[in-house]
Design a protein around this motif. Structure first.
Motif, PDB file in Angstrom:
ATOM      1  N   LYS A 106       0.835  -1.202   0.000  1.00 31.60           N
ATOM      2  CA  LYS A 106       0.000   0.000   0.000  1.00 31.60           C
ATOM      3  C   LYS A 106       0.868   1.250   0.000  1.00 31.60           C
ATOM      4  O   LYS A 106       0.564   2.237  -0.681  1.00 31.60           O
ATOM      5  N   GLU A 107       1.938   1.190   0.768  1.00 35.66           N
ATOM      6  CA  GLU A 107       2.856   2.321   0.851  1.00 35.66           C
ATOM      7  C   GLU A 107       3.509   2.595  -0.504  1.00 35.66           C
ATOM      8  O   GLU A 107       3.649   3.750  -0.924  1.00 35.66           O
ATOM      9  N   LYS A 108       3.912   1.541  -1.182  1.00 35.70           N
ATOM     10  CA  LYS A 108       4.534   1.681  -2.499  1.00 35.70           C
ATOM     11  C   LYS A 108       3.545   2.286  -3.497  1.00 35.70           C
ATOM     12  O   LYS A 108       3.914   3.121  -4.338  1.00 35.70           O
ATOM     13  N   GLU A 109       2.292   1.882  -3.388  1.00 34.36           N
ATOM     14  CA  GLU A 109       1.254   2.419  -4.279  1.00 34.36           C
ATOM     15  C   GLU A 109       1.090   3.923  -4.076  1.00 34.36           C
ATOM     16  O   GLU A 109       1.046   4.693  -5.048  1.00 34.36           O
ATOM     17  N   TYR A 110       1.025   4.356  -2.812  1.00 34.22           N
ATOM     18  CA  TYR A 110       0.904   5.782  -2.521  1.00 34.22           C
ATOM     19  C   TYR A 110       2.157   6.541  -2.955  1.00 34.22           C
ATOM     20  O   TYR A 110       2.067   7.668  -3.476  1.00 34.22           O
ATOM     21  N   GLU A 145      -0.292  12.575   3.468  1.00 35.30           N
ATOM     22  CA  GLU A 145      -1.073  12.304   4.686  1.00 35.30           C
ATOM     23  C   GLU A 145      -1.368  10.812   4.814  1.00 35.30           C
ATOM     24  O   GLU A 145      -1.305  10.249   5.918  1.00 35.30           O
ATOM     25  N   ASN A 146      -1.687  10.184   3.693  1.00 34.02           N
ATOM     26  CA  ASN A 146      -1.932   8.734   3.706  1.00 34.02           C
ATOM     27  C   ASN A 146      -0.660   7.966   4.068  1.00 34.02           C
ATOM     28  O   ASN A 146      -0.705   6.988   4.830  1.00 34.02           O
ATOM     29  N   LEU A 147       0.461   8.405   3.520  1.00 38.10           N
ATOM     30  CA  LEU A 147       1.743   7.758   3.845  1.00 38.10           C
ATOM     31  C   LEU A 147       2.079   7.936   5.322  1.00 38.10           C
ATOM     32  O   LEU A 147       2.599   7.012   5.966  1.00 38.10           O
ATOM     33  N   SER A 148       1.782   9.109   5.844  1.00 38.18           N
ATOM     34  CA  SER A 148       2.040   9.369   7.264  1.00 38.18           C
ATOM     35  C   SER A 148       1.195   8.463   8.149  1.00 38.18           C
ATOM     36  O   SER A 148       1.675   7.954   9.179  1.00 38.18           O
TER      37      SER A 148
END
Length: 209
Positions: A106-110, A145-148
């Motif tokens: 998910k992190e890689k996608e963001y 913000e999503n990554l955070s």
């Protein structure tokens, strides 16, 4: 018969001692492995979460600046363009550092979406399309913000795993202490019984005379 019984008791005692020592030995190996895992989790919290949180802060700082510059009305187009492109260079310097950390799917996608937003900002800066730059900057900030949020969630998981291993180590240590106390008690008991048996004298049978 007496020797056989004595040998049998010694065998049983040796077997019990061997089992206890084996349990303690396995417990020590397990504790060492758990300690290694705790150390890995703590390192992961620092390297892949706290450090990344710093990168996200730097990203956010630069993106806010880009958005602010794009929305200014009192700057010439050339100054805006030069400042935004220079700021994007600073952003790209962080990219390689961020990419070296451990990323969830998910992190890689963001992160890929964030890079696309930055690429769009660069393209629009060349075209001097400030409204689109402001929009793309806003989208990039939402992605940050999503990554955070992912950093917080992953950090909690790592911390929970480290605490679970710590509690497991405590339980194993308590079990080992209990086994050693039991072993010490049995040893003390056997020594006392042996000493008592040596001091007891069997009375001679009464004489028939």
């Amino acid at each position: 018969m007496k020797d056989q019984k004595k040998y049998s008791n010694k065998t049983k005692a040796a077997f019990i001692l061997l089992v206890v020592m084996l349990i303690i030995l396995l417990g020590n190996f397990n504790t060492l492995q758990n300690s290694k895992n705790v150390n890995e989790n703590i390192n992961a919290i620092y390297k892949d979460r706290l450090v990344v949180a710093h990168y996200i802060f730097q990203y956010s700082k630069q993106l806010h600046f880009i958005k602010s510059e794009a929305e200014k009305l009192d700057l010439s187009d050339n100054i805006k363009k030069n400042e935004i492109i220079h700021t994007l260079d600073i952003v790209h310097d962080i990219d390689n550092l961020y990419a070296k950390t451990v990323l969830t799917n998910k992190e890689k996608e963001y992160f890929d979406n964030f890079l696309l937003s930055c690429k769009e900002i660069n393209t629009q800066a060349a075209n001097k399309n400030w409204s689109k730059i402001a929009f793309s900057s806003g989208e990039a900030l939402k992605t940050l913000e999503n990554l955070s949020q992912i950093q917080i969630e992953e950090g909690k998981l790592k911390l929970a795993a480290a605490n679970a291993l710590y509690n497991k180590n405590n339980s194993i240590a308590q079990l080992q202490i209990a086994l050693l106390i039991i072993l010490g008690g049995i040893t003390f008991y056997l020594l006392i019984v042996k000493k008592i048996k040596r001091t007891i004298k069997i009375p001679e049978p009464p004489s028939m005379n």
